[in-house]
Design a protein around this motif. Structure first.
Motif, PDB file in Angstrom:
ATOM      1  N   GLU A 223     -23.249   7.731  82.205  1.00  0.00           N
ATOM      2  CA  GLU A 223     -23.300   7.942  80.746  1.00  0.00           C
ATOM      3  C   GLU A 223     -23.125   9.411  80.358  1.00  0.00           C
TER       4      GLU A 223
ATOM      5  N   HIS B 217     -25.583   8.641  86.997  1.00  0.00           N
ATOM      6  CA  HIS B 217     -25.495   8.916  85.555  1.00  0.00           C
ATOM      7  C   HIS B 217     -24.081   8.879  84.978  1.00  0.00           C
TER       8      HIS B 217
ATOM      9  N   GLY C 214     -25.026  -1.042  83.045  1.00  0.00           N
ATOM     10  CA  GLY C 214     -24.597  -0.229  84.182  1.00  0.00           C
ATOM     11  C   GLY C 214     -23.122  -0.419  84.491  1.00  0.00           C
TER      12      GLY C 214
ATOM     13  N   THR D  35     -29.342   3.845  86.296  1.00  0.00           N
ATOM     14  CA  THR D  35     -28.408   4.916  85.950  1.00  0.00           C
ATOM     15  C   THR D  35     -28.545   6.102  86.907  1.00  0.00           C
TER      16      THR D  35
END
Length: 405
Positions: free
Chosen positions: A43, A41, A126, A36
């Motif tokens: 998320e 990142h 991912g 990540t």
């Protein structure tokens, strides 16, 4: 690589728990955190709901996604395992991820995957998170793969965490008592993030209360809530408890500012299959004879399924049964009705239990029938032998169900 090449490479190169068992299990999040970070990142770019539990987390995730779609949101949905097509794991508003997105992502990052020996599940998480960021979803419902604390999805800070229930499954990884398993699944509880518990017993409730207190997370037990009567197109009796968990979660989201009208909630629950494409949950394949398939594969799930079968009206019961080789059959086989005629088969995955071995173990519990070399041959035989007033149940493993759909 094209899509076919990509999927072949994934299945050949990367261990996946659902297919090969313990070889795919990694007891930390270091690879996921590495990935990540490498992907910058993704998320952090969309809101999430995190769903864990032994049974019902797939149905719960799909119901939540359906309601959010009806409310007008762009909704990502990440679930596992898939039944027919890898892309079922990653959807936006019910549409599976395009093949080109899968192949482009894997081709672009293949050297990184190989260098760091990422697992199938790590890489798939991912892919999902990167896709949801690219498509700018408003919110994504993220189902835990296994456990919670060490699951690859456990890098998100959700709007709400949901734990449906705790049962004795995956004990070789998660612990041998309900309290130990609850502790692993409660690993998704984040500091200051409200958590909904679908079902609990004293042994698990104590664990949830302790961890929620440590994390300063407000905790709500859905079994204490009464939301009135709501209907759904998910027909299994076990869905009543899942609906209660979903309705409790939706109330929290509504109180947090999400726009969820009563109409969206009702329509979303009635159109789960249409909106999300959910398969294999008390799914009827035909009427005469009535054929039901269900992905229940542990003690708690199967017990509820057989309770519902007992409420059906039929002349004779036929069961197409297959299993994987790491299931505790001594725990499961006593649940199966002795009056049924069995069609033993092996699901076509490396973990599949040999059908002859399954038949021998079943005979120890007075369960008798014939052995077939494939799931499809077992199913065809059941259809041929069953009368129009009979009932055929197909199950024992997610992979058995996948082969008849």
């Amino acid at each position: 690589m094209n899509y076919s090449d990509t999927i072949a490479w994934l299945f050949a190169q990367l261990p996946m728990y659902q297919r090969v068992g313990s070889a795919a299990y990694k007891a930390d999040l270091s690879n996921t955190l590495l990935l990540t970070d490498y992907l910058a990142h993704p998320e952090h770019h969309f809101k999430t709901i995190h769903v864990a539990g032994t049974n019902g987390k797939g149905s719960t995730s799909h119901m939540l996604a359906s309601v959010l779609q009806e409310a007008g949101y762009k909704v990502g949905l990440y679930t596992s395992p898939h039944l027919k097509d890898f892309r079922e794991r990653i959807k936006i508003n019910g549409e599976v991820i395009p093949k080109r997105m899968v192949s482009t992502f894997v081709t672009k990052h293949k050297l990184f995957f190989e260098k760091n020996e990422l697992s199938f599940f790590e890489m798939t998480v991912g892919l999902a998170f990167d896709y949801f960021r690219k498509e700018q979803v408003d919110i994504a419902v993220i189902e835990v793969g296994m456990g919670g604390r060490l699951d690859s999805t456990n890098i998100i800070s959700p709007e709400v965490s949901v734990i449906t229930n705790i049962g004795m499954d995956h004990t070789q990884f998660l612990g041998s008592t309900l309290a130990e398993i609850a502790s692993e699944k409660a690993g998704i509880i984040k500091t200051g993030v409200q958590v909904v518990i679908g079902e609990s017993v004293p042994e698990t409730k104590a664990v949830f209360l302790k961890i929620a207190k440590e994390k300063k997370a407000a905790i709500i037990f859905a079994e204490m809530m009464d939301h009135g009567v709501y209907t759904s197109d998910l027909l299994g009796n076990y869905q009543q408890k899942n609906r209660r968990t979903v309705l409790t979660t939706l109330r929290l989201l509504k109180n947090s500012g999400w726009k969820l009208s009563e109409k969206a909630i009702k329509e979303g629950l009635k159109k789960v299959v249409k909106n999300t494409g959910l398969l294999g949950r008390w799914q009827q394949l035909q009427e005469h004879p009535k054929v039901i398939c269900d992905t229940a594969h542990n003690k708690e799930g199967l017990a509820v399924v057989f309770e519902q079968i007992a409420q059906e009206s039929f002349k004779d019961l036929h069961i197409v049964l297959g299993a994987v080789n790491d299931k505790d059959l001594e725990l499961l086989l006593p649940l199966f009705p002795k009056s049924a005629l069995y069609y033993f088969c092996k699901p076509n995955v490396p973990r599949g239990l040999d059908a002859n071995e399954l038949a021998l173990k079943a005979a120890d519990h007075q369960l008798y029938g014939e052995v077939f070399v494939t799931v499809k041959k077992a199913y065809k035989a059941a259809l041929k032998i069953a009368g129009k007033d009979d009932f055929i149940y197909v199950g024992g493993s997610t992979f058995v169900v996948a082969e008849v759909l």
